[in-house]
Design an enzyme around this catalytic site. Structure first.
Site, PDB file in Angstrom:
ATOM      1  N   SER A  67      31.808  42.517  33.136  1.00  0.00           N
ATOM      2  CA  SER A  67      32.148  41.325  33.391  1.00  0.00           C
ATOM      3  C   SER A  67      32.079  42.098  35.078  1.00  0.00           C
ATOM      4  O   SER A  67      30.877  41.880  35.201  1.00  0.00           O
ATOM      5  CB  SER A  67      32.910  40.718  32.905  1.00  0.00           C
ATOM      6  N   HIS A  72      37.292  34.848  47.180  1.00  0.00           N
ATOM      7  CA  HIS A  72      37.395  34.624  48.285  1.00  0.00           C
ATOM      8  C   HIS A  72      38.306  34.215  48.692  1.00  0.00           C
ATOM      9  O   HIS A  72      39.188  33.821  48.466  1.00  0.00           O
ATOM     10  CB  HIS A  72      36.722  32.880  47.603  1.00  0.00           C
ATOM     11  N   CYS A  87      35.797  41.467  29.465  1.00  0.00           N
ATOM     12  CA  CYS A  87      35.210  41.484  28.119  1.00  0.00           C
ATOM     13  C   CYS A  87      35.642  42.602  27.244  1.00  0.00           C
ATOM     14  O   CYS A  87      36.412  43.773  27.364  1.00  0.00           O
ATOM     15  CB  CYS A  87      34.240  41.503  28.051  1.00  0.00           C
TER      16      CYS A  87
END
Length: 120
Positions: A67, A72, A87
């Site tokens: 995944s 940020h 996952c």
């Protein structure tokens, strides 16, 4: 290979406060650390996208076979947002997600402002 019916995987969302300003502007440190995370937890990178903004904050997204890991940064607020999702297609990665989150908290020397876990 065992296919998990449910849950599909654990998605952890973190908002962290970071005192070390350099960790929030030096994208190469984050990328290098994430590469060590991928090796440590045997995760397979399929791509990476990144951008450094005018204020030296950065955003990085590692696309994984399992995944993704995204960050940020907001150096002006001493905060960052971190998104980790693995996952459970071939194995239960729940604890792995939690361990990776803790590794990042340690790397950034961070204080958790908010943490949400979503079972997909």
């Amino acid at each position: 290979m065992t296919i998990q019916a449910s849950p599909l995987g654990l998605h952890t969302l973190l908002t962290l406060h970071v005192e070390d300003y350099k960790k929030l502007i030096e994208i190469s440190q984050f990328i290098d650390f994430t590469e060590t995370i991928l090796k440590k937890y045997t995760l397979e990178k399929v791509g990476i996208a990144s951008h450094v903004f005018d204020n030296e904050s950065y955003t990085v997204a590692f696309c994984l076979m399992e995944s993704h890991i995204c960050v940020h940064t907001w150096p002006e607020n001493q905060n960052l947002a971190l998104d980790i999702y693995l996952c459970n297609y071939s194995q239960d990665n729940t604890q792995k997600v939690r361990n990776i989150a803790q590794d990042y908290i340690t790397f950034f020397g961070a204080k958790i402002l908010k943490q949400i876990e979503v079972n997909r």
